[in-house]
Scaffold this motif. Structure first.
Motif, PDB file in Angstrom:
ATOM      1  N   LYS A  83       0.888  -1.144   0.176  1.00  7.43           N
ATOM      2  CA  LYS A  83       0.008   0.059   0.073  1.00  7.43           C
ATOM      3  C   LYS A  83       0.931   1.197   0.156  1.00  7.43           C
ATOM      4  CE  LYS A  83      -3.727  -2.602   2.473  1.00  7.43           C
ATOM      5  NZ  LYS A  83      -4.529  -2.490   3.666  1.00  7.43           N
ATOM      6  N   ASN A  84       0.335   2.309  -0.715  1.00  4.76           N
ATOM      7  CA  ASN A  84       1.112   3.563  -0.855  1.00  4.76           C
ATOM      8  C   ASN A  84       1.043   4.229   0.439  1.00  4.76           C
ATOM      9  OD1 ASN A  84       1.929   6.292  -1.594  1.00  4.76           O
ATOM     10  ND2 ASN A  84       1.520   5.644  -3.714  1.00  4.76           N
ATOM     11  N   PRO A  85       2.316   4.599   0.943  1.00  9.81           N
ATOM     12  CA  PRO A  85       2.491   5.211   2.213  1.00  9.81           C
ATOM     13  C   PRO A  85       1.615   6.712   2.166  1.00  9.81           C
ATOM     14  CG  PRO A  85       4.598   4.511   1.589  1.00  9.81           C
ATOM     15  CD  PRO A  85       3.757   4.598   0.505  1.00  9.81           C
ATOM     16  N   HIS A  86       1.357   7.317   0.937  1.00  8.56           N
ATOM     17  CA  HIS A  86       0.575   8.586   0.995  1.00  8.56           C
ATOM     18  C   HIS A  86      -0.655   8.386   1.167  1.00  8.56           C
ATOM     19  CE1 HIS A  86       4.503  11.083  -0.362  1.00  8.56           C
ATOM     20  NE2 HIS A  86       4.772   9.709  -0.613  1.00  8.56           N
ATOM     21  N   ASN A  87      -1.314   7.384   0.770  1.00  5.98           N
ATOM     22  CA  ASN A  87      -2.742   6.725   0.695  1.00  5.98           C
ATOM     23  C   ASN A  87      -2.729   5.356   0.615  1.00  5.98           C
ATOM     24  OD1 ASN A  87      -5.457   6.357   0.330  1.00  5.98           O
ATOM     25  ND2 ASN A  87      -5.719   8.254  -0.899  1.00  5.98           N
ATOM     26  N   PRO A  88      -3.171   4.663   1.830  1.00  5.56           N
ATOM     27  CA  PRO A  88      -3.105   3.145   1.533  1.00  5.56           C
ATOM     28  C   PRO A  88      -4.094   2.537   0.602  1.00  5.56           C
ATOM     29  CG  PRO A  88      -2.986   3.978   3.700  1.00  5.56           C
ATOM     30  CD  PRO A  88      -3.138   5.063   3.021  1.00  5.56           C
ATOM     31  N   LYS A  89      -5.046   3.581   0.252  1.00  4.29           N
ATOM     32  CA  LYS A  89      -5.886   3.044  -0.905  1.00  4.29           C
ATOM     33  C   LYS A  89      -5.401   2.916  -2.196  1.00  4.29           C
ATOM     34  CE  LYS A  89     -10.061   4.614   1.628  1.00  4.29           C
ATOM     35  NZ  LYS A  89     -11.280   5.580   1.536  1.00  4.29           N
ATOM     36  N   LYS A  90      -4.353   3.443  -2.415  1.00  2.00           N
ATOM     37  CA  LYS A  90      -3.525   3.663  -3.749  1.00  2.00           C
ATOM     38  C   LYS A  90      -2.583   2.709  -3.898  1.00  2.00           C
ATOM     39  CE  LYS A  90      -6.306   7.246  -4.856  1.00  2.00           C
ATOM     40  NZ  LYS A  90      -7.272   7.179  -5.962  1.00  2.00           N
ATOM     41  N   ILE A  91      -2.283   2.282  -5.383  1.00  2.00           N
ATOM     42  CA  ILE A  91      -1.204   1.336  -5.625  1.00  2.00           C
ATOM     43  C   ILE A  91       0.212   2.109  -5.137  1.00  2.00           C
ATOM     44  CG2 ILE A  91      -2.500  -0.105  -7.027  1.00  2.00           C
ATOM     45  CD1 ILE A  91      -1.093   1.718  -9.275  1.00  2.00           C
ATOM     46  N   THR A  92       1.189   1.486  -4.945  1.00  2.00           N
ATOM     47  CA  THR A  92       2.518   1.667  -5.072  1.00  2.00           C
ATOM     48  C   THR A  92       3.301   1.983  -6.412  1.00  2.00           C
ATOM     49  OG1 THR A  92       3.560  -0.323  -4.730  1.00  2.00           O
ATOM     50  CG2 THR A  92       2.970   0.872  -2.449  1.00  2.00           C
ATOM     51  N   GLY A  93       2.633   1.265  -7.513  1.00  2.00           N
ATOM     52  CA  GLY A  93       3.436   0.934  -8.719  1.00  2.00           C
ATOM     53  C   GLY A  93       4.220  -0.298  -8.361  1.00  2.00           C
ATOM     54  N   GLY A  94       4.473  -1.004  -9.597  1.00  2.00           N
ATOM     55  CA  GLY A  94       5.016  -2.469  -9.606  1.00  2.00           C
ATOM     56  C   GLY A  94       6.306  -2.300 -10.419  1.00  2.00           C
ATOM     57  N   SER A  95       7.084  -3.213 -10.431  1.00  2.00           N
ATOM     58  CA  SER A  95       7.023  -4.379  -9.640  1.00  2.00           C
ATOM     59  C   SER A  95       7.823  -4.133  -8.185  1.00  2.00           C
ATOM     60  CB  SER A  95       7.336  -5.702 -10.236  1.00  2.00           C
ATOM     61  OG  SER A  95       8.693  -5.653 -10.673  1.00  2.00           O
ATOM     62  N   SER A  96       8.502  -3.314  -8.203  1.00  2.00           N
ATOM     63  CA  SER A  96       9.436  -2.934  -6.945  1.00  2.00           C
ATOM     64  C   SER A  96       8.420  -2.171  -5.937  1.00  2.00           C
ATOM     65  CB  SER A  96      10.717  -2.134  -7.158  1.00  2.00           C
ATOM     66  OG  SER A  96      11.302  -3.069  -8.115  1.00  2.00           O
ATOM     67  N   SER A  97       7.413  -2.804  -5.384  1.00  2.00           N
ATOM     68  CA  SER A  97       6.480  -2.096  -4.762  1.00  2.00           C
ATOM     69  C   SER A  97       6.856  -1.949  -3.292  1.00  2.00           C
ATOM     70  CB  SER A  97       5.161  -2.667  -4.551  1.00  2.00           C
ATOM     71  OG  SER A  97       5.341  -4.257  -4.636  1.00  2.00           O
TER      72      SER A  97
ATOM     73  N   VAL B 177      17.074  -1.815  -2.882  1.00  2.00           N
ATOM     74  CA  VAL B 177      17.408  -2.588  -4.292  1.00  2.00           C
ATOM     75  C   VAL B 177      16.385  -2.970  -4.943  1.00  2.00           C
ATOM     76  CG1 VAL B 177      19.184  -3.875  -5.662  1.00  2.00           C
ATOM     77  CG2 VAL B 177      19.844  -3.148  -3.572  1.00  2.00           C
ATOM     78  N   GLY B 178      15.981  -2.515  -6.071  1.00  2.00           N
ATOM     79  CA  GLY B 178      14.823  -2.952  -6.821  1.00  2.00           C
ATOM     80  C   GLY B 178      15.216  -3.432  -8.231  1.00  2.00           C
ATOM     81  N   SER B 179      14.393  -3.892  -8.948  1.00  2.00           N
ATOM     82  CA  SER B 179      14.770  -4.487 -10.290  1.00  2.00           C
ATOM     83  C   SER B 179      13.742  -3.602 -11.270  1.00  2.00           C
ATOM     84  CB  SER B 179      14.521  -5.880 -10.454  1.00  2.00           C
ATOM     85  OG  SER B 179      13.217  -6.343 -10.512  1.00  2.00           O
ATOM     86  N   ASP B 180      14.130  -3.536 -12.554  1.00  2.00           N
ATOM     87  CA  ASP B 180      13.311  -2.701 -13.328  1.00  2.00           C
ATOM     88  C   ASP B 180      13.332  -3.341 -14.859  1.00  2.00           C
ATOM     89  OD1 ASP B 180      12.920  -0.631 -15.398  1.00  2.00           O
ATOM     90  OD2 ASP B 180      12.909   0.834 -13.704  1.00  2.00           O
ATOM     91  N   THR B 181      12.185  -3.893 -15.130  1.00  2.00           N
ATOM     92  CA  THR B 181      12.237  -4.573 -16.615  1.00  2.00           C
ATOM     93  C   THR B 181      11.593  -3.725 -17.631  1.00  2.00           C
ATOM     94  OG1 THR B 181      12.280  -6.782 -15.452  1.00  2.00           O
ATOM     95  CG2 THR B 181      11.537  -6.700 -17.817  1.00  2.00           C
ATOM     96  N   GLY B 182      10.373  -2.887 -17.023  1.00  2.00           N
ATOM     97  CA  GLY B 182       9.583  -2.126 -17.865  1.00  2.00           C
ATOM     98  C   GLY B 182       9.445  -0.865 -17.078  1.00  2.00           C
ATOM     99  N   GLY B 183      10.192  -0.377 -16.077  1.00  2.00           N
ATOM    100  CA  GLY B 183       9.983   0.482 -15.253  1.00  2.00           C
ATOM    101  C   GLY B 183       9.739   0.232 -13.815  1.00  2.00           C
ATOM    102  N   SER B 184      10.222  -0.927 -13.342  1.00  2.00           N
ATOM    103  CA  SER B 184       9.714  -1.302 -12.066  1.00  2.00           C
ATOM    104  C   SER B 184      10.435  -0.583 -10.856  1.00  2.00           C
ATOM    105  CB  SER B 184       9.935  -3.044 -11.980  1.00  2.00           C
ATOM    106  OG  SER B 184       8.756  -3.481 -12.840  1.00  2.00           O
ATOM    107  N   ILE B 185      11.386  -0.029 -11.350  1.00  2.00           N
ATOM    108  CA  ILE B 185      12.117   0.888 -10.146  1.00  2.00           C
ATOM    109  C   ILE B 185      11.324   2.257 -10.377  1.00  2.00           C
ATOM    110  CG2 ILE B 185      14.308   1.947  -9.639  1.00  2.00           C
ATOM    111  CD1 ILE B 185      15.885  -0.440 -10.139  1.00  2.00           C
ATOM    112  N   ARG B 186      11.276   2.679 -11.483  1.00  2.00           N
ATOM    113  CA  ARG B 186      10.999   4.243 -11.664  1.00  2.00           C
ATOM    114  C   ARG B 186       9.335   4.423 -11.412  1.00  2.00           C
ATOM    115  NH1 ARG B 186      12.840   4.061 -17.497  1.00  2.00           N
ATOM    116  NH2 ARG B 186      12.598   1.802 -17.033  1.00  2.00           N
ATOM    117  N   MET B 187       8.692   3.452 -11.844  1.00  2.00           N
ATOM    118  CA  MET B 187       6.970   3.446 -11.547  1.00  2.00           C
ATOM    119  C   MET B 187       6.940   3.915 -10.089  1.00  2.00           C
ATOM    120  SD  MET B 187       5.115   1.192 -14.442  1.00  2.00           S
ATOM    121  CE  MET B 187       6.173  -0.216 -14.164  1.00  2.00           C
ATOM    122  N   PRO B 188       7.168   2.811  -9.151  1.00  2.00           N
ATOM    123  CA  PRO B 188       7.115   2.771  -7.670  1.00  2.00           C
ATOM    124  C   PRO B 188       7.768   3.984  -6.997  1.00  2.00           C
ATOM    125  CG  PRO B 188       8.332   1.062  -8.140  1.00  2.00           C
ATOM    126  CD  PRO B 188       7.756   1.539  -9.641  1.00  2.00           C
ATOM    127  N   ALA B 189       8.885   4.386  -7.719  1.00  2.00           N
ATOM    128  CA  ALA B 189       9.594   5.473  -7.006  1.00  2.00           C
ATOM    129  C   ALA B 189       8.754   6.737  -7.460  1.00  2.00           C
ATOM    130  CB  ALA B 189      10.808   5.771  -7.923  1.00  2.00           C
TER     131      ALA B 189
END
Length: 481
Positions: free
Chosen positions: A145-159, A174-186
Motif C-alpha cells: 500500500k502507498n504510504p501517501h494513501n493506503p487505498k492507492k497502489i505503489t506501482g510495480g513491480s518493486s512495490s 535495491v529494486g529491479s526494473d524490466t519495464g519501469g519497475s524501479i521508476r514507476m513505484p519511485a
C-alpha cells in the motif's frame, strides 16, 4: 520530532554521526525494526524481516566503527532487498506461491557488494508476483500500500522497495526494473529511483524475468543517497554474462555542479500523447525550474517511439513466457492468475516477430544517440497518470478507458535501449500523491543524470513530496517512542 529522528537522515548524516560515536548501528537497526513492526501491518512492505542476521551484522558494524574502521557511507546502514534477490539461508519468494519456500544457498552479487560496504541487510521486500506487473498489488503475500494513501497502489513491480524507503523503514533499497519497475513505484511513492545502464549492475543471483530487459538499481529518498548506493552496487561480474566492464566511478562527483548552460531535450511527441493534466502541470513546473536554474530547453525529435514501445512489449512477453514456462506447465495454479494470463500470451509470439523487435531496438539506440548529439539529457514525465486504487484495472484518460499497464508506457522504452534513466520527485497532485519526472541519458552517463536530478531536487519538489507523507513523522514518533 522524537529522539529517533535519525531514521529520516540521509546516508552521510547517519555515517558522520556513527563515526563520531554519537549513535550506533545497533541503535539505528533497533529503531528501524520497531518501525517495520508497526508499519508493516499497514503497508505490507516486507515479506521477510531478517532480524537475527541484521542484529548480528549491526553488532559487527558497531565493533568495527568503535575500532576506527570505516567502510564508507553505507557502513551500518539498514538496506532492504527486493524479494527476487537471493540471500544465503533466507527465503527469496519472487512475490509468488511457486517460490514461497525457496531458500538460496548463495548471495546475489549486489548483496556481496553491500556486505563488503558494511551495509545491514534488514529484510526482503514484497513485490508484484514474478516481477510482472505495473501496480504492485498482485503478490502472493498481498498488495503493498502507498504510504501517501493506503487505498492507492505503489506501482510495480518493486512495490515494497519503494514503500519501505518512503515510509522510513529502511534508508534505501535495491529494486529491479524490466519495464519501469524501479521508476514507476519511485514516482508513485515520492522517492528517487535509478535504472542504470544495462550491464552496469550485476544481476547474478537475481531471479530473472527477461534477460535482455532486466536491470537492478538503487531506490532512496535523496539523489545523493542514490548515487552513493550505486557506487556500491555497480561492478563488473564475470558470473553475469550481460555484465559490462566499465570503469569504476564515484557517481557523486560533480553532483552539485549545477546545470547552467546545459541542454535538456523535451520530446516533441509520444511522451505527451496520453497524459493526465496533473502530470502535465507538474512536468511543466519541473521544466520551468530547470530553465530558472540556467538550463537551455531544446525540443528533440524522437521518431519511432511507438514502434520502440511495441518492441519492448513483444520482447517482454516472449522472454517472460520463456522464464515462466516451466511453472506454467508444471504448477499453473501457483502462478498468480493475472500474471498467468499475461505470460501465456507470450507463447504466441513468433521467432520472426521477436527478431524484428530486436532490429527496432538497435535502430532506437541509434536514434537516441543522435538526439544526444543535440542535448545532454532528455526530460519526460515518469508516468502518464497518478496512482490508481488498489485492484483497479481500468482508468479514464481523455474519456478513454486505459488498462493500468499503461503506467509502463513512458518507462519501458529505456529498458529496451538499455539507456540509464532516473525518476526524481517533481511535485504533488492536488489530492496529495507524488508525481515524478524522468531524466534519460547516454549510455554510462549516470553521473550526468545525478547532476540534473540533484539540481531539480534542490528546488524543493523532493521535500514537499516526503513532507506530505501522512505515515511519515506522526507514525514514526508513535512507533519508536
Amino acid at each position: 520530532m522524537s529522539r529517533y529522528n535519525f531514521l529520516e537522515w540521509n546516508f552521510e548524516q547517519l555515517s558522520k554521526s556513527m563515526k563520531e560515536k554519537e549513535i550506533s548501528p545497533v541503535e539505528v537497526l533497533e529503531a528501524s525494526l520497531d518501525l517495520i513492526s508497526d508499519q508493516n501491518k499497514e503497508l505490507n512492505t516486507f515479506v521477510t524481516v531478517m532480524e537475527e542476521d541484521s542484529i548480528k551484522a549491526a553488532k559487527q558494524a558497531e565493533e568495527e566503527i568503535m575500532k576506527g574502521t570505516n567502510k564508507g557511507p553505507l557502513h551500518g546502514v539498514p538496506i532492504g532487498l527486493k524479494d527476487l534477490i537471493c540471500t544465503t539461508g533466507i527465503k527469496t519468494t519472487f512475490g509468488s506461491e511457486v517460490y514461497k519456500d525457496y531458500v538460496p544457498h548463495f548471495d546475489a552479487e549486489v548483496v556481496t557488494n553491500l556486505k563488503d560496504a558494511g551495509a545491514i541487510m534488514i529484510g526482503k521486500l514484497n513485490m508484484h508476483a514474478f516481477a510482472y506487473g505495473t501496480t504492485g498489488d498482485r503478490s502472493f503475500f498481498g498488495p503493498v500500500k502507498n504510504p501517501h494513501n493506503p487505498k492507492k497502489i505503489t506501482g510495480g513491480s518493486s512495490s515494497g522497495s519503494a514503500a519501505a524507503v518512503a515510509s522510513y523503514q529502511c534508508y534505501g533499497s535495491v529494486g529491479s526494473d524490466t519495464g519501469g519497475s524501479i521508476r514507476m513505484p519511485a514516482s508513485m511513492c515520492g522517492i528517487v529511483g535509478m535504472k542504470p545502464t544495462f550491464g552496469r549492475v550485476s544481476r547474478y543471483g537475481a531471479i530473472q524475468l527477461c534477460p535482455t530487459l532486466d536491470h537492478l538499481g538503487p531506490m532512496t529518498r535523496t539523489v545523493t543517497d542514490n548515487a552513493l548506493l550505486l557506487n556500491v552496487l555497480s561492478s563488473f561480474d564475470e558470473k553475469d554474462r550481460y555484465s559490462v566492464a566499465s570503469k569504476k566511478e564515484n557517481f557523486t562527483e560533480g553532483i552539485n555542479a549545477g546545470i547552467k548552460g546545459k541542454k535538456i531535450g523535451i520530446p516533441t511527441s509520444f511522451y505527451f500523447d496520453i497524459i493526465d493534466t496533473e502530470v502535465q502541470r507538474v512536468f511543466d513546473s519541473a521544466v520551468e525550474n530547470c530553465r530558472l536554474l540556467g538550463a537551455e530547453i531544446v525540443p528533440v525529435e524522437l521518431p519511432g517511439m511507438d514502434d520502440l514501445l511495441t518492441a519492448q512489449q513483444v520482447i517482454l512477453a516472449a522472454e517472460a513466457y520463456t522464464s515462466l514456462e516451466r511453472h506454467l506447465s508444471n504448477t499453473p495454479e501457483q502462478v498468480e492468475g493475472e500474471v498467468r494470463s499475461r505470460a501465456i500470451a507470450g507463447m504466441l509470439i513468433q521467432a520472426s516477430e521477436y527478431i524484428q523487435m530486436l532490429q527496432i531496438k538497435h535502430k532506437a539506440v541509434e536514434m537516441h544517440n543522435k538526439a544526444f548529439e543535440q542535448v545532454d539529457v532528455i526530460l519526460t514525465p515518469t508516468l502518464p497518470m497518478v496512482p490508481t486504487n488498489i485492484d483497479q484495472r481500468m482508468t479514464d484518460s481523455y474519456g478513454l478507458q486505459e488498462h493500468v499497464r499503461i503506467f509502463a508506457r513512458l518507462t519501458g522504452p529505456s529498458n529496451t535501449t538499455g539507456l540509464p534513466a532516473i525518476s526524481v520527485p517533481g511535485g504533488m497532485s492536488q489530492c496529495g500523491l507524488p508525481i515524478g519526472v524522468q531524466f534519460i541519458g547516454k549510455a554510462y552517463a549516470e553521473k550526468e543524470l545525478y547532476r540534473f536530478a540533484y539540481a531539480l531536487e534542490q528546488t524543493g519538489a523532493y521535500r514537499s513530496s516526503l513532507s506530505s507523507n501522512r505515515l511519515g513523522k506522526s507514525t514514526l514518533e508513535e512507533a519508536v517512542e
